[in-house]
Design a protein around this motif. Structure first.
Motif: not given
Length: 344
Positions: A1-5, A7-11, A29-33
């Motif tokens: 889950m940390a990896l997901i956050f 990636i979202i932060i980087v994008v 938007i796509l990465v966040s969804l």
């Protein structure tokens, strides 16, 4: 889950540095969804595991608490005063439950704390709380899709918008009264559809070919008073429908029509010989409209040369139109240093 956050932060940082570029906006938007979808699915999987553990230990699922709302190898489960460690195989299709002792027990949460359910039903078994929550979730998702897509309303402007409205309405209408589908599952389904929609939106913004395939292109049905019968039939417009569309624009004789173009949303844009011709953009969102370029009688190298005189290139153009042989260009705001380094 940390990896997901992460990636979202980087994008998100890329989007923040290039927030005037719609491509980065759609990507963010796509990465966040997608991240929200993965988290929701993981949460749903945890609920299923807790239910199986409850059945195994012959207790209510509400009495089973987990140390995480996402499946993790080595996570702990609390049942009463006992703690168990849960070990999974590589694909998390099997688990092993073993009693353990914890030095510092972490905070545990149970199904109700991340299942988004109210749990109360009336005498007919109807959970009005869950139905109300589904209504709210559906409303929020509709509003989000409208705002994120930049449409402002549900009026379709192309085939994708029409399809989005149909399927979104079907999903919400078909699931709200289905008690077998939890609110969490409802959220997952809506997120799946949102990811699909914004993936297509992102791809259509990147490729002119995909955009034509999904959204189509404007089709000229009448030019200088002459009807292109073959094109009209290929687009599914018969004579009665064409005459009706002309009448709604106040035109009774097709010979008076200088140009009649069938737009992607099915509307007919009509200009007569008395009207000023509609000027379609030759470049939009960094992509050439080859049909407009052909009508203008110029080639792509000529267009590139015209852009060079204005010290720009095609991908940097937000909007460009030809007016009396002059190319009027609106460029994207200056790209950030991050994007320049990325291109190198």
């Amino acid at each position: 889950m940390a990896l997901i956050f992460f990636i979202i932060i980087v994008v998100g940082l890329f989007y923040y540095r290039n927030r005037n570029n719609p491509r980065f906006r759609n990507l963010f938007i796509l990465v966040s969804l997608s991240g929200a979808l993965v988290i929701a699915i993981q949460t749903g999987q945890t609920v299923q595991v807790l239910k199986k553990i409850a059945d195994q230990k012959h207790v209510s699922v509400d009495d089973v608490y987990a140390s995480s709302n996402a499946l993790n190898d080595g996570m702990t489960v609390q049942i009463g005063k006992k703690y168990y460690v849960v070990n999974f195989n590589n694909d998390q299709s099997n688990y092993n439950l073993k009693e353990t002792q914890l030095v510092n027990p972490p905070k545990h949460v149970n199904k109700a704390q991340f299942n988004f359910g109210f749990g109360g039903t009336d005498s007919n078994g109807v959970d009005y709380g869950s139905i109300a929550l589904k209504f709210i979730v559906g409303l929020i998702m509709v509003v989000l899709q409208i705002n994120l897509s930049g449409k402002g309303n549900l009026a379709p402007s192309n085939a994708l918008d029409q399809l989005q409205n149909y399927i979104l309405g079907g999903i919400i209408g078909g699931i709200i009264y289905n008690s077998q589908i939890t609110v969490l599952q409802f959220v997952v389904i809506l997120l799946i559809w949102s990811v699909i929609v914004f993936t297509i939106k992102f791809l259509t913004g990147q490729s002119n070919s995909i955009n034509k395939l999904i959204n189509g292109t404007p089709q000229v049905l009448i030019l200088d008073g002459k009807v292109n019968v073959t094109r009209a039939l290929n687009t599914g417009v018969n004579a009665n429908e064409l005459a009706f569309k002309l009448r709604t624009d106040g035109v009774s004789n097709f010979r008076d029509v200088k140009n009649a173009t069938l737009e992607q949303n099915g509307q007919l844009t009509v200009t007569t010989f008395k009207d000023q011709a509609i000027n379609y953009p030759i470049i939009a969102d960094g992509q050439i409209n080859k049909l407009v370029m052909e009508r203008a009688g110029i080639t792509e190298p000529q267009l590139v040369e015209m852009l060079k005189k204005q010290h720009t290139i095609i991908p940097d153009v937000y909007l460009a139109q030809l007016n009396n042989g002059k190319l009027n260009v609106v460029k994207y705001p200056m790209k950030s240093r991050i994007l320049r380094k990325f291109k190198r």
